[in-house]
Write an enzyme that holds these catalytic residues in place. Structure first.
Site, PDB file in Angstrom:
ATOM      1  N   ASP A 239       0.145   6.384  -3.705  1.00  0.00           N
ATOM      2  CA  ASP A 239      -0.421   7.237  -2.653  1.00  0.00           C
ATOM      3  C   ASP A 239       0.495   7.317  -1.433  1.00  0.00           C
ATOM      4  O   ASP A 239       0.055   7.708  -0.349  1.00  0.00           O
ATOM      5  CB  ASP A 239      -1.792   6.706  -2.222  1.00  0.00           C
ATOM      6  CG  ASP A 239      -1.676   5.366  -1.518  1.00  0.00           C
ATOM      7  OD1 ASP A 239      -0.614   4.711  -1.656  1.00  0.00           O
ATOM      8  OD2 ASP A 239      -2.622   4.971  -0.805  1.00  0.00           O
TER       9      ASP A 239
ATOM     10  N   HIS B 260       6.637  -0.229  -6.007  1.00  0.00           N
ATOM     11  CA  HIS B 260       5.859  -0.921  -4.967  1.00  0.00           C
ATOM     12  C   HIS B 260       4.748  -0.029  -4.415  1.00  0.00           C
ATOM     13  O   HIS B 260       3.683  -0.507  -4.060  1.00  0.00           O
ATOM     14  CB  HIS B 260       6.774  -1.391  -3.824  1.00  0.00           C
ATOM     15  CG  HIS B 260       7.498  -2.674  -4.132  1.00  0.00           C
ATOM     16  ND1 HIS B 260       7.655  -3.683  -3.219  1.00  0.00           N
ATOM     17  CD2 HIS B 260       8.094  -3.105  -5.265  1.00  0.00           C
ATOM     18  CE1 HIS B 260       8.327  -4.694  -3.781  1.00  0.00           C
ATOM     19  NE2 HIS B 260       8.615  -4.361  -5.019  1.00  0.00           N
TER      20      HIS B 260
ATOM     21  N   GLY C  79      -2.291   2.036  -5.301  1.00  0.00           N
ATOM     22  CA  GLY C  79      -1.950   3.189  -6.126  1.00  0.00           C
ATOM     23  C   GLY C  79      -0.805   4.020  -5.570  1.00  0.00           C
ATOM     24  O   GLY C  79      -0.335   3.798  -4.453  1.00  0.00           O
TER      25      GLY C  79
END
Ligand code: HEM
Ligand SMILES: *[C@@H]1O[C@H](CO)[C@@H](O)[C@H](O)[C@H]1NC(C)=O
Ligand SMILES: *[C@@H]1O[C@H](CO)[C@@H](O)[C@H](O)[C@H]1NC(C)=O
Length: 324
Positions: A72, A64, A70
């Protein structure tokens, strides 16, 4: 094309290739936090050994994260207004944040401000799978943490998605059809809420029918576990085998017992079907290797590196001192 031009092209491509793969680095923390991986491994093992079902949760958390903005760490951010990624409907059932937080806390004691939450999550996901005897893979590191997390941006493939859209959604993230079928096998572990399959087994086309792409005897079995208005019970995605990370997912799907339409859909495409057939025929001979490779691919989705983003001090909030 002349030989000389060809040579220039090849050299150029290899230079570009090197710089792309250098975006992340297996030894990224070697100097500044040599124990980083050991610390994350220790914490993850502690949690998963006490509560094995966390392994599934942690694997899904990384997925997820990577599919929204992305890899991050944006899925980890909390919002006081409840409008962060984790507050979006498909993410309400995410679990395991406490493991990432515990690993990050331990890392901050040892080497403050060095290891990103995005990397911690990538490592935790790997270690969680390892902790239940799944495959292990080397995790390229050096991701940086994003500073934004918005509920409105959560646009994940739903369990009702058909094969064409699934392929498109993965391709949009730079992932192949092979990655799609291989990573879908993450569903060998874990559970789903009955609410997500009730339509499929009770009222598929609105006429009180079930989805005939699912094996009728399996529909009957699921109906025993999920009553029509049950939105609280869970079913195992790989029944009886939910704590084992293995290639049994492909047997399940091939037997038309894939829980979601998105699982069954993998039989509707020649390439994904052929992968499933091969894994069934060979008892998953290449699965561990393939899963490792696709997890590494997943970990590269839209990453922040270099001077982009930041290294969060706590995974649930952005740094206060940083300028946007
Ligand atoms: C291909 C598209 C995918 C769809 C449509 C999908 C959908 C879902 C849904 C609907 C659930 C159940 C959530 C709930 O009960 O609320 C779930 C659970 C899960 N998914 Fe996926 N998923 C996909 C891909 C992946 C990938 C790529 C991975 C990891 C490699 C993954 C790993 C998991 C795991 C481990 C669980 C169980 C979580 C738990 O037990 O807490 N899924 N997925
Ligand atoms: C997946 O792809 C389909 C087809 O292009 C598109 O309609 C859908 O919005 C996409 N979903 C996500 C979550 O990107
Ligand atoms: C089945 O779906 C139809 C159409 O969405 C709906 O009108 C009907 O009430 C549903 N039946 C049940 C038992 O939920």
């Amino acid at each position: 094309m002349t030989n000389k031009n060809l040579l220039v092209l090849v050299v150029l491509m290899s230079v570009l290739g090197v710089s792309v793969s250098q975006n992340l680095d297996l030894n990224f923390y070697k100097n500044r936090c040599p124990d980083a991986e050991a610390i994350v491994r220790r914490i993850t093992d502690q949690y998963v050994s006490h509560q094995p079902s966390l392994a599934a949760a942690l694997l899904r958390l990384h997925f997820h994260d990577c599919f929204v903005r992305g890899c991050d760490g944006s899925v980890l951010l909390k919002s006081p207004n409840k409008d962060a990624e984790r507050d979006a409907l498909p993410s309400l059932s995410l679990r395991g944040y406490q493991v990432v937080d515990a690993a990050k806390t331990a890392l901050e004691k040892k080497c403050p401000g060095v290891v990103s939450c995005a990397d911690v999550l990538a490592l935790v996901a790997r270690d969680a799978v390892l902790a239940i005897n799944g495959p292990g893979w080397a995790v390229p590191l050096g991701r940086r943490d994003g500073r934004f997390s918005r509920k409105s941006e959560v646009n994940l493939p739903s369990p009702f998605t058909g094969i064409a859209a699934l392929k498109q959604n993965f391709s949009d993230k730079g992932l192949t059809s092979k990655d799609l079928v291989v990573l879908s096998a993450g569903h060998t572990i874990g559970i789903s809420n009955c609410g997500l399959i009730n339509r499929r087994i009770y009222n598929f086309t609105g006429k009180g029918d079930f989805d005939t792409s699912m094996k009728p005897s399996y529909v009957r079995e699921l109906k025993r576990r999920c009553k029509p208005t049950d939105f609280t019970s869970s079913v195992e995605m790989d029944p009886g085998n939910v704590k084992t990370f293995d290639s049994n997912y492909f047997n399940i799907v091939a037997q038309r017992k894939g829980l979601f339409s998105s699982d069954s859909a993998l039989l509707d495409d020649p390439e994904t079907k052929s992968y499933i057939d091969t894994q069934v025929a060979t008892a998953g001979s290449s699965f561990n290797e393939d899963f490792s490779e696709s997890m590494v691919n997943l970990g590269f989705v839209e990453i922040l590196t270099g001077n982009k983003g930041e290294i969060r001090k706590r995974c649930s909030s952005v740094n206060k001192d940083s300028s946007v």
